[in-house]
Scaffold this motif. Structure first.
Motif, mmCIF file in Angstrom:
data_model
loop_
_atom_site.group_PDB
_atom_site.id
_atom_site.type_symbol
_atom_site.label_atom_id
_atom_site.label_comp_id
_atom_site.label_asym_id
_atom_site.label_seq_id
_atom_site.Cartn_x
_atom_site.Cartn_y
_atom_site.Cartn_z
ATOM 1 N N LEU A 80 30.253 63.675 19.453
ATOM 2 C CA LEU A 80 30.049 63.142 20.790
ATOM 3 C C LEU A 80 29.396 61.771 20.641
ATOM 4 C CD1 LEU A 80 29.847 63.306 23.911
ATOM 5 C CD2 LEU A 80 27.681 64.549 23.605
ATOM 6 N N LEU A 81 30.026 60.750 21.204
ATOM 7 C CA LEU A 81 29.470 59.405 21.217
ATOM 8 C C LEU A 81 29.121 59.050 22.651
ATOM 9 C CD1 LEU A 81 31.201 59.551 18.549
ATOM 10 C CD2 LEU A 81 31.457 57.074 18.752
ATOM 11 N N ALA A 82 27.942 58.461 22.853
ATOM 12 C CA ALA A 82 27.502 58.129 24.216
ATOM 13 C C ALA A 82 26.664 56.859 24.184
ATOM 14 C CB ALA A 82 26.696 59.282 24.812
ATOM 15 N N ARG A 83 26.849 56.029 25.214
ATOM 16 C CA ARG A 83 26.047 54.810 25.347
ATOM 17 C C ARG A 83 24.955 55.065 26.385
ATOM 18 N NH1 ARG A 83 27.134 50.141 23.146
ATOM 19 N NH2 ARG A 83 29.368 50.518 22.903
ATOM 20 N N ASP A 84 23.694 54.912 25.979
ATOM 21 C CA ASP A 84 22.591 55.264 26.867
ATOM 22 C C ASP A 84 22.327 54.158 27.895
ATOM 23 O OD1 ASP A 84 21.009 53.258 25.711
ATOM 24 O OD2 ASP A 84 19.988 54.631 24.346
ATOM 25 N N LYS A 85 21.324 54.370 28.699
ATOM 26 C CA LYS A 85 21.059 53.455 29.814
ATOM 27 C C LYS A 85 20.681 52.063 29.342
ATOM 28 C CE LYS A 85 16.277 55.145 30.303
ATOM 29 N NZ LYS A 85 15.633 53.926 29.744
ATOM 30 N N ASP A 86 20.207 51.940 28.097
ATOM 31 C CA ASP A 86 19.847 50.637 27.540
ATOM 32 C C ASP A 86 21.006 49.987 26.782
ATOM 33 O OD1 ASP A 86 17.180 50.780 28.461
ATOM 34 O OD2 ASP A 86 16.678 52.107 26.782
ATOM 35 N N GLY A 87 22.165 50.654 26.796
ATOM 36 C CA GLY A 87 23.331 50.094 26.127
ATOM 37 C C GLY A 87 23.461 50.457 24.669
ATOM 38 N N GLU A 88 22.545 51.272 24.145
ATOM 39 C CA GLU A 88 22.607 51.676 22.739
ATOM 40 C C GLU A 88 23.617 52.809 22.570
ATOM 41 O OE1 GLU A 88 21.058 50.428 19.965
ATOM 42 O OE2 GLU A 88 20.536 48.783 21.331
ATOM 43 N N LEU A 89 24.436 52.708 21.537
ATOM 44 C CA LEU A 89 25.431 53.745 21.268
ATOM 45 C C LEU A 89 24.861 54.765 20.289
ATOM 46 C CD1 LEU A 89 28.357 54.630 21.817
ATOM 47 C CD2 LEU A 89 29.021 53.353 19.767
ATOM 48 N N GLY A 90 24.946 56.032 20.674
ATOM 49 C CA GLY A 90 24.463 57.107 19.821
ATOM 50 C C GLY A 90 25.574 58.062 19.453
ATOM 51 N N GLY A 91 25.407 58.731 18.330
ATOM 52 C CA GLY A 91 26.374 59.726 17.891
ATOM 53 C C GLY A 91 25.690 61.059 17.646
ATOM 54 N N CYS A 96 25.689 72.563 21.296
ATOM 55 C CA CYS A 96 24.439 72.933 21.960
ATOM 56 C C CYS A 96 23.506 73.608 20.966
ATOM 57 C CB CYS A 96 24.721 73.860 23.140
ATOM 58 S SG CYS A 96 23.227 74.368 24.027
ATOM 59 N N ARG A 97 22.219 73.239 21.003
ATOM 60 C CA ARG A 97 21.243 73.789 20.052
ATOM 61 C C ARG A 97 20.766 75.184 20.438
ATOM 62 N NH1 ARG A 97 18.641 70.202 16.912
ATOM 63 N NH2 ARG A 97 17.994 72.092 15.814
ATOM 64 N N HIS A 98 21.277 75.719 21.548
ATOM 65 C CA HIS A 98 20.932 77.073 21.932
ATOM 66 C C HIS A 98 21.842 78.077 21.234
ATOM 67 C CE1 HIS A 98 21.193 80.365 25.234
ATOM 68 N NE2 HIS A 98 20.268 80.702 24.351
ATOM 69 N N ARG A 99 23.130 78.031 21.562
ATOM 70 C CA ARG A 99 24.063 79.009 21.008
ATOM 71 C C ARG A 99 25.325 78.377 20.411
ATOM 72 N NH1 ARG A 99 23.446 83.851 23.994
ATOM 73 N NH2 ARG A 99 25.384 84.633 23.070
ATOM 74 N N GLY A 100 25.348 77.043 20.327
ATOM 75 C CA GLY A 100 26.430 76.380 19.617
ATOM 76 C C GLY A 100 27.646 76.007 20.433
ATOM 77 N N ALA A 101 27.610 76.153 21.749
ATOM 78 C CA ALA A 101 28.758 75.775 22.574
ATOM 79 C C ALA A 101 28.908 74.252 22.631
ATOM 80 C CB ALA A 101 28.596 76.324 23.987
ATOM 81 N N ARG A 102 30.102 73.796 22.939
ATOM 82 C CA ARG A 102 30.329 72.371 23.137
ATOM 83 C C ARG A 102 29.687 71.935 24.456
ATOM 84 N NH1 ARG A 102 34.777 70.192 20.278
ATOM 85 N NH2 ARG A 102 35.304 68.834 22.042
ATOM 86 N N VAL A 103 29.034 70.783 24.428
ATOM 87 C CA VAL A 103 28.360 70.327 25.643
ATOM 88 C C VAL A 103 29.199 69.323 26.415
ATOM 89 C CG1 VAL A 103 26.096 70.734 24.626
ATOM 90 C CG2 VAL A 103 27.109 68.446 24.490
ATOM 91 N N ALA A 104 30.306 68.843 25.831
ATOM 92 C CA ALA A 104 31.149 67.865 26.516
ATOM 93 C C ALA A 104 32.591 68.040 26.070
ATOM 94 C CB ALA A 104 30.676 66.442 26.222
ATOM 95 N N GLU A 105 33.511 67.668 26.940
ATOM 96 C CA GLU A 105 34.940 67.690 26.641
ATOM 97 C C GLU A 105 35.569 66.386 27.128
ATOM 98 O OE1 GLU A 105 36.485 69.868 24.929
ATOM 99 O OE2 GLU A 105 35.182 71.643 24.992
ATOM 100 N N GLY A 106 36.435 65.810 26.321
ATOM 101 C CA GLY A 106 37.163 64.625 26.737
ATOM 102 C C GLY A 106 36.331 63.364 26.658
#
Length: 381
Positions: A80-91, A96-106
């Motif tokens: 999952l790649l996301a650009r935060d509110k400050d414009g920084e790109l994170g990977g 999910c750290r609870h039970r391992g489900a995917r937190v995002a699709e597409g």
């Protein structure tokens, strides 16, 4: 490509056109058929290049604004790649750290957080765990240590690189091996993402990269599509570490002879093809950019790939959309109807026992370099 390098490559192309030759390797190279059929080698490639290594994702234009995000599963690891509110790109690992489900699709834009569909754990664009239902039941599991698992992501020269390995690191300039100046000169941070298409084909992933490794085939495989536009078997070659660059001449290239060197428009009369090792083909066509990203499929004879088109200005009217649709459709039709069916036939032929190796000629130095680089990386792992 820097202006001074454009002139150097143009001079080479004039020499090749005059002498009816092309960039040449020192000799032929016999590449084992097992490079495309061996399950053991395929497993080693997946581990080295696509699980522990770093690879190009595309241009930064894929995620231009805060709140933009995308998932990426092609390497076999949910990213999952996301650009935060400050414009920084994170990977992050899309887990999910609870039970391992995917937190995002597409993919999407304007997002503020990611919420797991299983139990509602909520993560910020920076991966931090910001909320979870029935918080009291998890008091012993500190939120600070239960954010999404980070993976290395680096933006440079208007391009994005990522590694699925949480313990990995990315040194883009070292990976580019001297090609950084080329990438910086394109001004890729000003481009706009137009469209991405995903394909699945019955061929080894390296055959996809091979498709872009020579111009020897143009007059034979593409007599009515590409050959009328480009000189066949006329191409420069330069290696940059494990990467390489080719410049092929359009049929208009000789028009440059009529103007002084300082007025040469090299880009308008050529195409630049770079392989960003191990699996990305970067193509600069006059005013737009195409990127091809090849990944191994579930078996040695499968590949999944995505191709993206990037353009210099955002589309604001139907005429511009029609123009870029026509360009992209022609590109995809040529590859889907001519190149990849041929590659799939080759893949079947590799299992026939007809030969132990295929032969790369002296006029195919890029193919020789690419496969020697694959072998060197596997041997060093």
């Amino acid at each position: 490509m820097r202006r001074e390098d454009q002139i150097v490559e143009a001079r080479k192309l004039f020499t090749y056109l005059d002498k009816r030759t092309t960039a040449l390797a020192d000799g032929i190279y016999r590449n084992p058929v097992t490079d495309y059929t061996c399950e053991k080698q395929a497993a080693a490639e997946r581990e080295l290049f696509f699980r522990r290594g770093a690879f190009n994702i595309g241009l930064s234009a894929l995620l231009p604004n805060p709140g933009d995000w995308m998932t990426h599963d092609y390497a076999g690891v949910p990213l999952l790649l996301a650009r935060d509110k400050d414009g920084e790109l994170g990977g992050f690992l899309n887990v999910c750290r609870h039970r391992g489900a995917r937190v995002a699709e597409g993919s999407g834009c304007g997002e503020r957080d990611f919420r797991c569909p299983y139990h509602g754990w909520c993560y910020g664009l920076d991966g931090a765990l910001i909320a979870r239902p029935d918080e009291a039941s998890f008091a012993a599991a500190d939120r600070a240590t239960h954010g999404l698992t980070r993976v290395p992501v680096v933006e440079k020269h208007g391009l994005i690189w990522a590694s699925p390995d949480p313990n990995g690191s990315i040194d883009v300039d070292r990976m580019l091996g001297g090609l950084a100046g080329d990438m910086a000169a394109y001004g890729l941070d000003t481009y706009h993402h137009y469209e991405t298409r995903v394909l699945r084909r019955r061929m080894n992933w390296k055959l996809g990269v091979d498709t872009f490794g020579e111009t020897y085939h143009l007059q034979h495989l593409h007599p009515n599509t590409v050959d009328p536009l480009f000189f066949s078997n006329r191409c420069t070659f330069d290696a940059f570490g494990s990467n390489h660059r080719m410049v092929a001449a359009r049929k208009t290239f000789n028009d440059l002879r009529r103007v002084p060197e300082e007025q040469w428009d090299v880009f308008d009369n050529s195409v630049v093809i770079c392989v960003l090792f191990p699996n990305t083909v970067f193509t600069f066509q006059r005013d737009h950019v195409e990127t091809w990203h090849f990944f191994p499929g579930d078996t040695v004879d499968e590949t999944v790939l995505y191709v993206s088109l990037y353009i210099p200005e955002a589309v604001t009217n139907p005429k511009a959309k029609e123009h870029w649709d026509r360009n992209f459709n022609l590109l995809m039709a040529t590859v889907e109807m001519e190149d990849f069916p041929t590659c799939e036939g080759m893949q079947k032929g590799f299992s026939s026992g007809a030969q132990d190796a295929i032969t790369f000629g002296r006029n195919e130095p890029a193919l020789q370099h690419f496969h020697k680089s694959i072998k060197a990386a596997l041997a060093a792992a």
